[in-house]
Motif scaffolding. Structure first.
Motif, PDB file in Angstrom:
ATOM      1  N   LEU A 103       0.813  -1.213   0.000  1.00  3.08           N
ATOM      2  CA  LEU A 103       0.000   0.000   0.000  1.00  3.08           C
ATOM      3  C   LEU A 103       0.848   1.265   0.000  1.00  3.08           C
ATOM      4  CD1 LEU A 103      -2.781  -1.037   2.549  1.00  3.08           C
ATOM      5  CD2 LEU A 103      -3.009  -0.817   0.072  1.00  3.08           C
ATOM      6  N   LYS A 106       3.768   3.485  -4.789  1.00  4.70           N
ATOM      7  CA  LYS A 106       2.975   4.291  -5.702  1.00  4.70           C
ATOM      8  C   LYS A 106       2.611   3.524  -6.973  1.00  4.70           C
ATOM      9  CE  LYS A 106       5.051   8.614  -4.120  1.00  4.70           C
ATOM     10  NZ  LYS A 106       5.849   9.810  -4.493  1.00  4.70           N
ATOM     11  N   ARG A 111      -4.328   0.653  -4.884  1.00  4.18           N
ATOM     12  CA  ARG A 111      -3.985   0.732  -3.462  1.00  4.18           C
ATOM     13  C   ARG A 111      -4.958   1.609  -2.687  1.00  4.18           C
ATOM     14  NH1 ARG A 111       0.624   4.877  -2.047  1.00  4.18           N
ATOM     15  NH2 ARG A 111       0.190   6.577  -3.487  1.00  4.18           N
ATOM     16  N   ASN A 112      -5.489   2.652  -3.303  1.00  2.00           N
ATOM     17  CA  ASN A 112      -6.436   3.519  -2.613  1.00  2.00           C
ATOM     18  C   ASN A 112      -7.742   2.791  -2.304  1.00  2.00           C
ATOM     19  OD1 ASN A 112      -4.674   5.724  -2.661  1.00  2.00           O
ATOM     20  ND2 ASN A 112      -5.400   6.393  -4.669  1.00  2.00           N
ATOM     21  N   MET A 115      -7.029   0.523   0.593  1.00  2.35           N
ATOM     22  CA  MET A 115      -6.898   1.325   1.799  1.00  2.35           C
ATOM     23  C   MET A 115      -8.257   1.766   2.316  1.00  2.35           C
ATOM     24  SD  MET A 115      -4.349   2.090   3.652  1.00  2.35           S
ATOM     25  CE  MET A 115      -4.848   2.393   5.344  1.00  2.35           C
ATOM     26  N   LEU A 116      -9.173   2.038   1.404  1.00  5.14           N
ATOM     27  CA  LEU A 116     -10.528   2.421   1.797  1.00  5.14           C
ATOM     28  C   LEU A 116     -11.218   1.287   2.540  1.00  5.14           C
ATOM     29  CD1 LEU A 116     -12.850   4.479   1.684  1.00  5.14           C
ATOM     30  CD2 LEU A 116     -13.498   3.479  -0.529  1.00  5.14           C
ATOM     31  N   ARG A 162       2.288   1.782   6.875  1.00  7.60           N
ATOM     32  CA  ARG A 162       2.307   2.343   5.515  1.00  7.60           C
ATOM     33  C   ARG A 162       2.927   3.734   5.513  1.00  7.60           C
ATOM     34  NH1 ARG A 162      -2.568   5.118   2.350  1.00  7.60           N
ATOM     35  NH2 ARG A 162      -2.134   6.452   4.140  1.00  7.60           N
TER      36      ARG A 162
END
Length: 298
Positions: A103, A106, A111-112, A115-116, A162
């Protein structure tokens, strides 16, 4: 070369005095309860009830510790807690790093979104009953895995790890390693983990403290008393006021049993807190250590 010595003003001196007084007060508020438990564990309960135990123990006795250390269930709980804490630390650190490092990259697609999902679990959960049904469906009820696995990973630890990887592991270091033929797995194992001792120490401490102080999962999922962790044994003593095993089996008088019960309560609190007080100084030195200084030059 002359040294310039600047005298403190009166306001600065009063400011220092005020800081010392305030911080000393906070330190006293934090340390005195622990100190009181120490002196109460070796004092006669009659003196404690009378409010005579403040600074020094009254009626020094080690009877409580003698009975605690001679009870087999205390040692069984101690052993179980050590096993649970060690296994939880190992599994939690492995899973947290395994989730946090991708995570932090880049170039990791989606990854977002992942993460959510992790952050969502910080605010919403399935609740106790669905969790119990899931643990039961997986066949983990009344096993050590019911205590270790449900709390093995939390989103807060993933966020901390992270952030550490993003701010501490430079892209230049990864690019240099990849130019030398290093793959992702090798880079994680040979470079990232050795440079991540501070965050690993934090994750280990979080996992050990969470597992060592926890009793609710064991209370819900465990029926076999031989699997009880120390904190659940301690709960039975403190909340239910029922010393276990052979601690008070040789005492006939009710008043004598209550007296010994008080000694046992304070003694078990100290015995339960001892391992964490010993572990923390060994991990604390990694918190502020600059392990990456000089790793990237130019």
């Amino acid at each position: 070369m002359r040294l310039m010595i600047t005298a403190k003003s009166t306001a600065d001196k009063w400011f220092d005095v005020l800081n010392i007084l305030v911080l000393s007060g906070f330190a006293l508020l934090i340390l005195y309860p622990l100190y009181f438990v120490v002196i109460a564990s070796v004092s006669e309960p009659d003196h404690i009830y009378a409010g005579q135990v403040w600074i020094w123990p009254k009626g020094f006795t080690l009877e409580g510790y003698s009975r605690i250390l001679s009870d087999p269930q205390i040692w069984t709980g101690y052993g179980n807690s050590i096993i649970y804490a060690a296994a939880s630390a190992l599994i939690s650190v492995a899973l947290t790093i395994g989730a946090a490092y991708p995570l932090s990259r880049k170039d990791f697609y989606g990854r977002n979104v992942f993460m959510l999902f992790f952050v969502f679990t910080m605010f919403f959960s399935g609740g106790l009953i669905p969790t119990y049904l899931l643990v039961k469906k997986l066949g983990m009820v009344d096993t050590i895995w019911s205590v270790i696995l449900p709390s093995a990973v939390d989103a807060f630890g993933i966020i901390i790890a992270r952030t550490f990887f993003q701010s501490t592991i430079p892209d230049e270091l990864r690019e240099a390693a990849f130019m030398d033929g290093c793959k992702n797995t090798r880079f994680l194992w040979s470079i990232v983990i050795p440079l991540s001792k501070p965050i690993i120490a934090v994750l280990v401490l979080f996992a050990v403290v969470r597992q060592w102080n926890g009793f609710f999962d064991a209370l819900i999922y465990l029926e076999n008393e031989k699997l009880y962790p120390l904190q659940l044994v301690l709960r039975n003593i403190l909340v239910q006021s029922q010393p276990i095993g052979d601690m008070v089996s040789d005492i006939d008088s009710l008043l004598a049993k209550q007296r010994v019960s008080e000694l046992i309560k304070y003694g078990v609190i100290l015995i339960a807190a001892g391992p964490l007080l010993i572990l923390y100084p060994f991990l604390q030195r990694y918190f502020v250590k600059g392990v990456l200084i000089g790793s990237v030059k130019g």
